[in-house]
Design a protein around this motif. Structure first.
Motif, short mmCIF file in Angstrom:
data_model
loop_
_atom_site.label_atom_id
_atom_site.label_comp_id
_atom_site.label_asym_id
_atom_site.label_seq_id
_atom_site.Cartn_x
_atom_site.Cartn_y
_atom_site.Cartn_z
N UNK A 195 116.68 101.62 8.16
CA UNK A 195 116.98 102.66 9.16
C UNK A 195 118.41 103.20 9.06
N UNK A 196 119.39 102.31 9.08
CA UNK A 196 120.77 102.80 9.10
C UNK A 196 121.18 103.47 7.79
N UNK A 197 120.91 102.88 6.61
CA UNK A 197 121.32 103.58 5.39
C UNK A 197 120.60 104.92 5.21
N UNK A 198 119.33 104.98 5.57
CA UNK A 198 118.59 106.24 5.42
C UNK A 198 119.12 107.31 6.37
N UNK A 236 110.84 106.86 7.33
CA UNK A 236 109.46 106.50 7.68
C UNK A 236 109.22 105.02 7.39
N UNK A 237 109.65 104.57 6.22
CA UNK A 237 109.49 103.15 5.86
C UNK A 237 110.24 102.24 6.83
N UNK A 238 111.32 102.75 7.41
CA UNK A 238 112.14 101.94 8.33
C UNK A 238 111.39 101.59 9.62
N UNK A 239 110.29 102.26 9.88
CA UNK A 239 109.48 101.88 11.04
C UNK A 239 108.98 100.45 10.85
N UNK A 240 108.65 100.09 9.61
CA UNK A 240 108.16 98.75 9.29
C UNK A 240 109.23 97.86 8.67
N UNK A 241 110.25 98.49 8.08
CA UNK A 241 111.35 97.75 7.44
C UNK A 241 112.66 98.23 8.05
#
Length: 120
Positions: free
Chosen positions: A76-79, A67-72
């Motif tokens: 994305x890849x590690x999560x 979810x945080x990867x939408x803004x950061x």
């Protein structure tokens, strides 16, 4: 911004959070063996209870990372790869106890979605 990937991130993250935070004590057709809760499921797999808490914590943190990867985007890849690895473990456990193949379907579907998120 790739909206398809963002939708996948939301679907995976919200589904994982639902399983681990909202419905951990609810029986579903996807639980391993005849387990009715997540803790029972880990026992069916022959895993200690502490492993359930470790895996659950990791899955929740990684789902929040999606979810945080939408803004950061650097998250994305590690999560997604972390979740994919844990979901591969879920599939392996279903095979270990000779569950019907259908019980592995959600884990396989979400693992595939995580790989798409990581590499598209």
């Amino acid at each position: 911004m790739n909206y398809f990937i963002i939708v996948l991130q939301c679907i995976v993250a919200l589904s994982i959070l639902n399983v681990w935070l909202v419905q951990p004590k609810k029986a579903t057709r996807w639980r391993g063996g005849n387990a009715t809760t997540i803790i029972e499921e880990f026992k069916v797999y022959g895993l200690p209870v502490w492993m359930c808490y470790l895996v659950g914590t990791l899955k929740v943190l990684l789902a929040l990372g999606l979810i945080a990867a939408i803004w950061y985007p650097e998250l994305k890849q590690p999560s997604s790869l972390g979740l994919a690895a844990l979901l591969l473990g879920s599939i392996t456990m279903h095979f270990k106890i000779s569950d019907p193949l259908i019980k592995s379907f959600p884990a396989a579907l979400f693992m595939t979605m995580c790989l798409l998120i990581a590499f598209l």
